[in-house]
Design a protein around this motif. Sequence first.
Motif, PDB file in Angstrom:
ATOM      1  N   ILE A 175      69.220  30.525 -69.837  1.00 35.94           N
ATOM      2  CA  ILE A 175      70.578  29.993 -69.967  1.00 35.94           C
ATOM      3  C   ILE A 175      70.577  28.905 -71.042  1.00 35.94           C
ATOM      4  O   ILE A 175      70.049  27.817 -70.841  1.00 35.94           O
ATOM      5  CB  ILE A 175      71.082  29.426 -68.628  1.00 35.94           C
ATOM      6  N   GLU A 176      71.159  29.216 -72.164  1.00 31.42           N
ATOM      7  CA  GLU A 176      71.219  28.295 -73.295  1.00 31.42           C
ATOM      8  C   GLU A 176      72.545  28.472 -74.016  1.00 31.42           C
ATOM      9  O   GLU A 176      73.301  29.411 -73.747  1.00 31.42           O
ATOM     10  CB  GLU A 176      70.057  28.558 -74.261  1.00 31.42           C
ATOM     11  N   GLY A 177      72.812  27.550 -74.953  1.00 33.94           N
ATOM     12  CA  GLY A 177      73.979  27.694 -75.810  1.00 33.94           C
ATOM     13  C   GLY A 177      75.284  27.820 -75.048  1.00 33.94           C
ATOM     14  O   GLY A 177      75.580  27.024 -74.156  1.00 33.94           O
ATOM     15  N   LYS A 178      76.054  28.858 -75.373  1.00 37.28           N
ATOM     16  CA  LYS A 178      77.360  29.041 -74.774  1.00 37.28           C
ATOM     17  C   LYS A 178      77.253  29.289 -73.270  1.00 37.28           C
ATOM     18  O   LYS A 178      78.093  28.811 -72.492  1.00 37.28           O
ATOM     19  CB  LYS A 178      78.081  30.216 -75.440  1.00 37.28           C
ATOM     20  N   SER A 179      76.210  30.013 -72.849  1.00 35.68           N
ATOM     21  CA  SER A 179      76.013  30.265 -71.412  1.00 35.68           C
ATOM     22  C   SER A 179      75.754  28.968 -70.664  1.00 35.68           C
ATOM     23  O   SER A 179      76.239  28.787 -69.537  1.00 35.68           O
ATOM     24  CB  SER A 179      74.845  31.233 -71.202  1.00 35.68           C
ATOM     25  N   LEU A 180      74.996  28.056 -71.291  1.00 31.97           N
ATOM     26  CA  LEU A 180      74.733  26.763 -70.677  1.00 31.97           C
ATOM     27  C   LEU A 180      76.017  25.958 -70.561  1.00 31.97           C
ATOM     28  O   LEU A 180      76.284  25.347 -69.514  1.00 31.97           O
ATOM     29  CB  LEU A 180      73.698  25.989 -71.493  1.00 31.97           C
ATOM     30  N   ARG A 181      76.821  25.951 -71.616  1.00 36.16           N
ATOM     31  CA  ARG A 181      78.097  25.229 -71.571  1.00 36.16           C
ATOM     32  C   ARG A 181      78.961  25.746 -70.429  1.00 36.16           C
ATOM     33  O   ARG A 181      79.517  24.965 -69.647  1.00 36.16           O
ATOM     34  CB  ARG A 181      78.835  25.390 -72.897  1.00 36.16           C
ATOM     35  N   ASN A 182      79.084  27.069 -70.320  1.00 35.91           N
ATOM     36  CA  ASN A 182      79.913  27.644 -69.264  1.00 35.91           C
ATOM     37  C   ASN A 182      79.393  27.276 -67.877  1.00 35.91           C
ATOM     38  O   ASN A 182      80.174  26.997 -66.962  1.00 35.91           O
ATOM     39  CB  ASN A 182      79.977  29.167 -69.416  1.00 35.91           C
ATOM     40  N   LEU A 183      78.060  27.276 -67.732  1.00 33.78           N
ATOM     41  CA  LEU A 183      77.472  26.909 -66.439  1.00 33.78           C
ATOM     42  C   LEU A 183      77.759  25.460 -66.094  1.00 33.78           C
ATOM     43  O   LEU A 183      78.144  25.145 -64.956  1.00 33.78           O
ATOM     44  CB  LEU A 183      75.960  27.142 -66.472  1.00 33.78           C
ATOM     45  N   LEU A 184      77.606  24.565 -67.065  1.00 34.78           N
ATOM     46  CA  LEU A 184      77.796  23.140 -66.803  1.00 34.78           C
ATOM     47  C   LEU A 184      79.247  22.818 -66.476  1.00 34.78           C
ATOM     48  O   LEU A 184      79.522  21.908 -65.689  1.00 34.78           O
ATOM     49  CB  LEU A 184      77.332  22.315 -68.001  1.00 34.78           C
ATOM     50  N   LEU A 185      80.174  23.556 -67.065  1.00 28.34           N
ATOM     51  CA  LEU A 185      81.579  23.337 -66.734  1.00 28.34           C
ATOM     52  C   LEU A 185      81.906  23.874 -65.343  1.00 28.34           C
ATOM     53  O   LEU A 185      82.754  23.334 -64.641  1.00 28.34           O
ATOM     54  CB  LEU A 185      82.484  24.007 -67.778  1.00 28.34           C
ATOM     55  N   ARG A 186      81.198  24.932 -64.947  1.00 28.64           N
ATOM     56  CA  ARG A 186      81.439  25.530 -63.630  1.00 28.64           C
ATOM     57  C   ARG A 186      80.690  24.782 -62.524  1.00 28.64           C
ATOM     58  O   ARG A 186      81.214  24.548 -61.443  1.00 28.64           O
ATOM     59  CB  ARG A 186      81.014  26.997 -63.657  1.00 28.64           C
ATOM     60  N   ASN A 187      79.437  24.410 -62.810  1.00 30.23           N
ATOM     61  CA  ASN A 187      78.592  23.779 -61.794  1.00 30.23           C
ATOM     62  C   ASN A 187      77.758  22.662 -62.423  1.00 30.23           C
ATOM     63  O   ASN A 187      76.543  22.783 -62.586  1.00 30.23           O
ATOM     64  CB  ASN A 187      77.674  24.821 -61.150  1.00 30.23           C
ATOM     65  N   PRO A 188      78.400  21.543 -62.789  1.00 28.22           N
ATOM     66  CA  PRO A 188      77.666  20.464 -63.473  1.00 28.22           C
ATOM     67  C   PRO A 188      76.600  19.796 -62.612  1.00 28.22           C
ATOM     68  O   PRO A 188      75.701  19.154 -63.150  1.00 28.22           O
ATOM     69  CB  PRO A 188      78.775  19.470 -63.833  1.00 28.22           C
ATOM     70  N   LYS A 189      76.672  19.974 -61.298  1.00 24.70           N
ATOM     71  CA  LYS A 189      75.672  19.329 -60.430  1.00 24.70           C
ATOM     72  C   LYS A 189      74.266  19.852 -60.679  1.00 24.70           C
ATOM     73  O   LYS A 189      73.290  19.210 -60.273  1.00 24.70           O
ATOM     74  CB  LYS A 189      76.046  19.518 -58.961  1.00 24.70           C
ATOM     75  N   VAL A 190      74.156  20.992 -61.342  1.00 22.21           N
ATOM     76  CA  VAL A 190      72.837  21.521 -61.655  1.00 22.21           C
ATOM     77  C   VAL A 190      72.028  20.525 -62.492  1.00 22.21           C
ATOM     78  O   VAL A 190      70.794  20.532 -62.463  1.00 22.21           O
ATOM     79  CB  VAL A 190      72.962  22.886 -62.377  1.00 22.21           C
ATOM     80  N   LEU A 191      72.719  19.662 -63.227  1.00 20.00           N
ATOM     81  CA  LEU A 191      72.029  18.659 -64.044  1.00 20.00           C
ATOM     82  C   LEU A 191      71.263  17.653 -63.190  1.00 20.00           C
ATOM     83  O   LEU A 191      70.318  17.022 -63.675  1.00 20.00           O
ATOM     84  CB  LEU A 191      73.038  17.915 -64.923  1.00 20.00           C
ATOM     85  N   GLY A 192      71.670  17.490 -61.940  1.00 15.16           N
ATOM     86  CA  GLY A 192      71.035  16.488 -61.087  1.00 15.16           C
ATOM     87  C   GLY A 192      70.094  17.050 -60.040  1.00 15.16           C
ATOM     88  O   GLY A 192      69.557  16.301 -59.222  1.00 15.16           O
ATOM     89  N   TYR A 193      69.868  18.368 -60.051  1.00 17.19           N
ATOM     90  CA  TYR A 193      68.963  18.946 -59.053  1.00 17.19           C
ATOM     91  C   TYR A 193      67.552  18.399 -59.233  1.00 17.19           C
ATOM     92  O   TYR A 193      67.026  18.337 -60.346  1.00 17.19           O
ATOM     93  CB  TYR A 193      68.919  20.471 -59.195  1.00 17.19           C
ATOM     94  N   ASN A 194      66.936  17.997 -58.136  1.00 14.14           N
ATOM     95  CA  ASN A 194      65.548  17.519 -58.209  1.00 14.14           C
ATOM     96  C   ASN A 194      64.721  17.951 -57.002  1.00 14.14           C
ATOM     97  O   ASN A 194      63.635  17.433 -56.761  1.00 14.14           O
ATOM     98  CB  ASN A 194      65.493  15.995 -58.374  1.00 14.14           C
ATOM     99  N   VAL A 195      65.243  18.908 -56.220  1.00 15.94           N
ATOM    100  CA  VAL A 195      64.546  19.384 -55.032  1.00 15.94           C
ATOM    101  C   VAL A 195      64.540  20.906 -55.038  1.00 15.94           C
ATOM    102  O   VAL A 195      65.540  21.538 -55.398  1.00 15.94           O
ATOM    103  CB  VAL A 195      65.243  18.887 -53.737  1.00 15.94           C
ATOM    104  N   ASP A 196      63.423  21.507 -54.673  1.00 17.28           N
ATOM    105  CA  ASP A 196      63.362  22.951 -54.470  1.00 17.28           C
ATOM    106  C   ASP A 196      62.633  23.195 -53.161  1.00 17.28           C
ATOM    107  O   ASP A 196      61.411  23.104 -53.081  1.00 17.28           O
ATOM    108  CB  ASP A 196      62.629  23.625 -55.632  1.00 17.28           C
TER     109      ASP A 196
END
Length: 212
Positions: A175-196
């Motif tokens: 997921i990069e470029g335009k796909s990354l932009r679309n993801l971040l607008l849809r689910n920006p919380k992914v930027l803060g994930y730190n647990v798996d």
Amino acid sequence: MLGKSVASPLLSASPRPSAPDISTTTPNNVPLNVNLSDGLPPNAIRVPWSSHVYLKKWAIYSTAQVQSITLNDEERKKWEACRQALSTFNFSTEEEDKILGKAFGHIHSPYWSEERKRETPELETVSEILGYLRNLSLSDDDILKLLKKFPEVLGCDIEHELRNNVQILGKDWGIEGKSLRNLLLRNPKVLGYNVDCKGDCMAQCTRCWVRF
């Protein structure tokens, strides 16, 4: 003074005539009252500002939860500098206070659970994160939408969370470029994930990759 007036638009006031004029006197602790409702409550009272403004006891007449943010002079200057950094997005003063309050632990956010301690926002930190988001090819309008959905991003660790997660999205998911932009607008919380939790729940679902 940087930024806008410290008072939030939803504040109502009970005047105290004998108090000094704040145009010439700055109190040591300045309360920022933030209404967590999405709009102006129907029973909120607006009080217009005039050239003769006095120190007041602030209160918001609403059934919504209200948080009071009290800052000393040094903290207030830092807060207003961070407001100025957000001013390019044309948020209201109240929205800027909410964003900073949720990002830095002054307003309760389920995202942080109980782990977030109150911090005074630093202009360098806020500017660095905003700059990084722009480097992801997000426009100011994109960032405005992202901050409305996920104001806590300003309180995330730029190296261990934001940069690391963007790398994971590219390396593991392509997921990069335009796909990354679309993801971040849809689910920006992914930027803060730190647990798996990898199937063994760690009770930190708001920050777990399982949500992705």
